[in-house]
Design a protein around this motif. Structure first.
Motif, PDB file in Angstrom:
ATOM      1  N   UNK A 136      17.735 -15.761  -8.654  1.00 46.09           N
ATOM      2  CA  UNK A 136      17.846 -17.053  -7.958  1.00 46.09           C
ATOM      3  C   UNK A 136      16.478 -17.702  -7.753  1.00 46.09           C
ATOM      4  N   UNK A 137      15.441 -17.160  -8.421  1.00 44.97           N
ATOM      5  CA  UNK A 137      14.169 -17.862  -8.475  1.00 44.97           C
ATOM      6  C   UNK A 137      13.016 -17.296  -7.680  1.00 44.97           C
ATOM      7  N   UNK A 138      13.171 -16.090  -7.100  1.00 49.75           N
ATOM      8  CA  UNK A 138      12.086 -15.502  -6.314  1.00 49.75           C
ATOM      9  C   UNK A 138      11.502 -14.279  -7.020  1.00 49.75           C
ATOM     10  N   UNK A 139      10.204 -14.257  -7.303  1.00 48.34           N
ATOM     11  CA  UNK A 139       9.595 -13.051  -7.871  1.00 48.34           C
ATOM     12  C   UNK A 139       9.727 -11.877  -6.894  1.00 48.34           C
ATOM     13  N   UNK A 140       9.891 -10.674  -7.435  1.00 47.18           N
ATOM     14  CA  UNK A 140      10.052  -9.478  -6.596  1.00 47.18           C
ATOM     15  C   UNK A 140       9.130  -8.381  -7.123  1.00 47.18           C
ATOM     16  N   UNK A 141       8.431  -7.720  -6.198  1.00 44.86           N
ATOM     17  CA  UNK A 141       7.525  -6.644  -6.566  1.00 44.86           C
ATOM     18  C   UNK A 141       7.903  -5.386  -5.799  1.00 44.86           C
ATOM     19  N   UNK A 142       8.063  -4.272  -6.539  1.00 40.84           N
ATOM     20  CA  UNK A 142       8.334  -2.958  -5.944  1.00 40.84           C
ATOM     21  C   UNK A 142       7.249  -2.005  -6.423  1.00 40.84           C
ATOM     22  N   UNK A 143       7.002  -0.941  -5.666  1.00 44.04           N
ATOM     23  CA  UNK A 143       5.940  -0.019  -6.072  1.00 44.04           C
ATOM     24  C   UNK A 143       6.197   1.370  -5.504  1.00 44.04           C
ATOM     25  N   UNK A 144       5.561   2.365  -6.135  1.00 49.67           N
ATOM     26  CA  UNK A 144       5.539   3.730  -5.625  1.00 49.67           C
ATOM     27  C   UNK A 144       4.224   3.941  -4.878  1.00 49.67           C
ATOM     28  N   UNK A 145       4.293   4.401  -3.637  1.00 49.58           N
ATOM     29  CA  UNK A 145       3.050   4.673  -2.917  1.00 49.58           C
ATOM     30  C   UNK A 145       2.413   5.953  -3.480  1.00 49.58           C
ATOM     31  N   UNK A 146       1.211   6.264  -3.030  1.00 49.03           N
ATOM     32  CA  UNK A 146       0.496   7.437  -3.537  1.00 49.03           C
ATOM     33  C   UNK A 146       1.324   8.716  -3.385  1.00 49.03           C
ATOM     34  N   UNK A 147       1.338   9.489  -4.460  1.00 46.81           N
ATOM     35  CA  UNK A 147       2.028  10.770  -4.443  1.00 46.81           C
ATOM     36  C   UNK A 147       3.524  10.684  -4.650  1.00 46.81           C
ATOM     37  N   UNK A 148       4.035   9.490  -4.932  1.00 41.54           N
ATOM     38  CA  UNK A 148       5.474   9.288  -5.139  1.00 41.54           C
ATOM     39  C   UNK A 148       5.696   8.719  -6.536  1.00 41.54           C
ATOM     40  N   UNK A 149       6.738   9.186  -7.220  1.00 44.38           N
ATOM     41  CA  UNK A 149       7.125   8.604  -8.504  1.00 44.38           C
ATOM     42  C   UNK A 149       6.006   8.616  -9.522  1.00 44.38           C
ATOM     43  N   UNK A 150       5.685   7.439 -10.051  1.00 44.16           N
ATOM     44  CA  UNK A 150       4.692   7.328 -11.109  1.00 44.16           C
ATOM     45  C   UNK A 150       3.263   7.189 -10.600  1.00 44.16           C
ATOM     46  N   UNK A 151       3.080   7.111  -9.299  1.00 47.57           N
ATOM     47  CA  UNK A 151       1.742   6.890  -8.743  1.00 47.57           C
ATOM     48  C   UNK A 151       1.000   8.211  -8.548  1.00 47.57           C
ATOM     49  N   UNK A 152      -0.328   8.149  -8.663  1.00 49.78           N
ATOM     50  CA  UNK A 152      -1.157   9.347  -8.488  1.00 49.78           C
ATOM     51  C   UNK A 152      -1.515   9.538  -7.018  1.00 49.78           C
TER      52      UNK A 152
END
Length: 264
Positions: free
Chosen positions: A54-70
């Protein structure tokens, strides 16, 4: 369009996902617990796609030590640098975004309230985590609410008189709820109150009415430490026991509340 983005955070590398759109108001999703950015049952990824559509950019992330983050996982109370890095990365990746609304559920909501991160223009905090307990029982407020519900149920009385109730657990629960609530919320609840009161940005609280975490927050909310926030923030309740708003109806309600918070 969905894009994978790596960005720095205090010597480590975090990984995020941008769902691009043309709008000037973007949504930053902060994951709760040790959950990766996709969310339980892909819930956050699906929510991001819906909001971007519906037109809004969305950003998600993994914090440190979770998922793909170091790096090392330091928990939500030490995630201020992670959130700040994600806000900066979001604004770099989507330069058309002039306003960022941050959303978190459970301890992610608490993390957003606790950390004075710049670059966020509004907050949507779902079922903020205020529970500090060393035992395996639910918080006292949730036990009281559950007992009140059961006392209205004739079947519960039948189970009690026929031996269908675990008397040990019942005794533990009664002991816990018999303790008078403190005049002021201690520890985490008190820090959340102070953190939210220190913010000038709009705050919306979303509560799953029958969820234990939401029940505990509602009890903490009655304390005078939260008085500076009364009239300054919006509270919306959904009559559900789903902590993550997982049913189709709950998801639609959550999406509606987020879009409301993102409206000009």
């Amino acid at each position: 369009m969905r894009e994978l983005i790596a960005f720095p955070c205090v010597g480590d590398t975090l990984v995020g996902t941008l769902d691009a759109a043309e709008g000037g108001t973007g949504l930053l999703i902060v994951s709760g617990g040790n959950e990766i950015r996709i969310g339980a049952h892909r819930g956050m990824a699906l929510l991001a796609a819906d909001i971007a559509a519906v037109g809004h950019p969305v950003f998600r992330f993994d914090r440190r030590g979770i998922g793909d983050s170091t790096g090392a996982n330091r928990g939500f109370e030490a995630s201020g640098d992670d959130i700040a890095a994600a806000v900066a990365a979001f604004r770099r990746a989507a330069p058309g975004v002039t306003r960022v609304v941050a959303f978190g559920n459970c301890d992610a909501a608490s993390a957003l309230a606790l950390h004075g991160v710049g670059g966020i223009d509004a907050f949507v905090l779902a079922n903020p985590w205020v529970i500090e307990t060393a035992d395996a029982l639910p918080p006292a407020a949730a036990i009281r609410a559950r007992y009140a519900e059961r006392l209205r149920d004739p079947k519960a009385w039948l189970r009690l008189v026929t031996g269908g109730v675990n008397m040990g657990k019942l005794a533990q629960g009664l002991s816990k709820v018999s303790k008078a609530p403190a005049e002021e919320p201690a520890g985490l609840a008190g820090r959340l109150a102070a953190g939210m009161a220190a913010r000038a940005e709009p705050i919306m609280i979303l509560l799953a009415k029958r969820d234990n975490t939401a029940v505990a927050f509602n009890e903490a909310w009655q304390a005078s430490a939260f008085d500076p926030l009364r009239g300054r923030l919006t509270i919306a309740e959904r009559d559900t026991g789903s902590h993550s708003f997982h049913t189709a109806e709950d998801k639609a309600w959550l999406r509606e509340q987020l879009l409301r918070a993102m409206a000009p």
